[in-house]
Design an enzyme around this catalytic site. Structure first.
Site, PDB file in Angstrom:
ATOM      1  CB  CYS A  94      -3.679  -6.757   8.740  1.00 37.40           C
ATOM      2  SG  CYS A  94      -4.634  -5.924   7.443  1.00 37.40           S
ATOM      3  CG  HIS A 133      -0.543  -4.217   6.379  1.00 36.77           C
ATOM      4  ND1 HIS A 133      -1.043  -5.407   6.869  1.00 36.77           N
ATOM      5  CD2 HIS A 133       0.463  -3.846   7.221  1.00 36.77           C
ATOM      6  CE1 HIS A 133      -0.363  -5.753   7.948  1.00 36.77           C
ATOM      7  NE2 HIS A 133       0.542  -4.826   8.190  1.00 36.77           N
ATOM      8  CG  ASP A 150       1.885  -5.202  11.263  1.00 45.86           C
ATOM      9  OD1 ASP A 150       0.810  -5.778  11.474  1.00 45.86           O
ATOM     10  OD2 ASP A 150       2.348  -5.015  10.113  1.00 45.86           O
TER      11      ASP A 150
END
Length: 303
Positions: A94, A133, A150
């Site tokens: 991420c 995250h 995202d």
């Protein structure tokens, strides 16, 4: 990693700072990125551009944690991320994925802020995880609302396209359905947003976040923890994901799971490390770095 030298024939743009402003930042080779993800739309900051570019990124750049499994934290410096994900035949997790995507969006004129989330999926609310995250909140010029973007969640329940930051509305992109809700009970002063996706016929929490932005220095700390802590799932077990128009592929350790557009799952165990490396190359488009075979010699990898 060393910084890359931009070829004289390419067009480079300046990505803004963490707050989406125009502060000094390393150059981004936007032409190379757009070629990598196969996107050829009009280069302007619009909601259509945000959605289609988000989907193109998901379908082109795989999720993987091989650097962490090999014992090091990946660099989050933009030239290093670009060299790895755009030119290096690799993917990332991420922090890398959304660092790159944020720079791309800023270069196109979007306002982008970086945020952290607490992953709730498969953990339940009793097992409180740290906020490890990374996600993006995006403003489109001329629009009042904001979007959640995202490209780094990885799993089959991750966002395929950016969605408006609106509570209670369902959003569908291809086979994926999502909604955002506001948590009604929590101890913080800021609104707590929760991303949900259907799992086994019910809305399941994926992660929770507030709209308090974070700085690159905050992400460096989280990146180091996720890559090197023995408590991090990424530091000892191979995880790779790839979303395609035909569905989703996931590799965890030696277990390969394919999820079709209708949600049908097929699972099989890979025979050995040679097959793991071969599947990474053929199914995930990941050029495994030196040392991968030893690092994934068993499903649990390192102790």
């Amino acid at each position: 990693m060393s910084l890359i030298t931009e070829p004289a024939s390419t067009t480079t743009t300046r990505a803004g700072g963490a707050d989406g402003g125009g502060g000094a930042a390393p150059s981004l080779d936007l032409d190379a990125y757009l070629a990598c993800v196969g996107w050829s739309g009009e280069r302007r900051a619009s909601a259509d551009t945000l959605r289609s570019l988000h989907r193109a990124h998901l379908h082109s750049i795989p999720f993987e944690n091989l650097d962490a499994v090999l014992g090091s934290a990946p660099s989050l410096a933009l030239p290093d991320v670009e060299a790895k994900l755009v030119r290096g035949g690799r993917g990332g997790y991420c922090f890398e994925q959304n660092t790159l995507f944020a720079a791309v969006l800023k270069s196109l004129g979007f306002h982008v802020t970086m945020h952290t989330a607490r992953v709730l999926r498969a953990g339940g609310h009793d097992a409180v995880r740290p906020r490890t995250h990374m996600l993006l909140i995006v403003r489109v010029p001329g629009e009042e609302g904001r979007y959640l973007a995202d490209v780094g969640f990885g799993g089959a329940t991750g966002l395929l396209e950016a969605v408006p930051l609106v509570a209670g509305t369902e959003f569908r992109a291809g086979p994926r359905l999502h909604r955002l809700v506001r948590a009604t009970e929590h101890d913080g002063l800021l609104d707590l947003w929760v991303l949900q996706a259907p799992e086994a016929g019910v809305w399941a929490d994926q992660y929770a976040f507030t709209l308090d932005p974070v700085a690159p220095a905050d992400l460096e700390v989280l990146n180091w923890y996720m890559a090197t802590s023995p408590r991090s799932p990424f530091s000892h077990t191979l995880s790779a994901h790839r979303s395609t128009p035909e569905g989703h592929l996931a590799l965890r350790g030696h277990t390969l799971v394919a999820t079709g557009p209708d949600g049908t799952r097929t699972e099989r165990e890979l025979a050995d490390t040679d097959e793991v490396v071969r599947v990474l190359a053929t199914d995930f488009n990941i050029a495994a770095p030196e040392g991968t075979r030893a690092a994934v010699a068993s499903p649990t990898n390192r102790p």
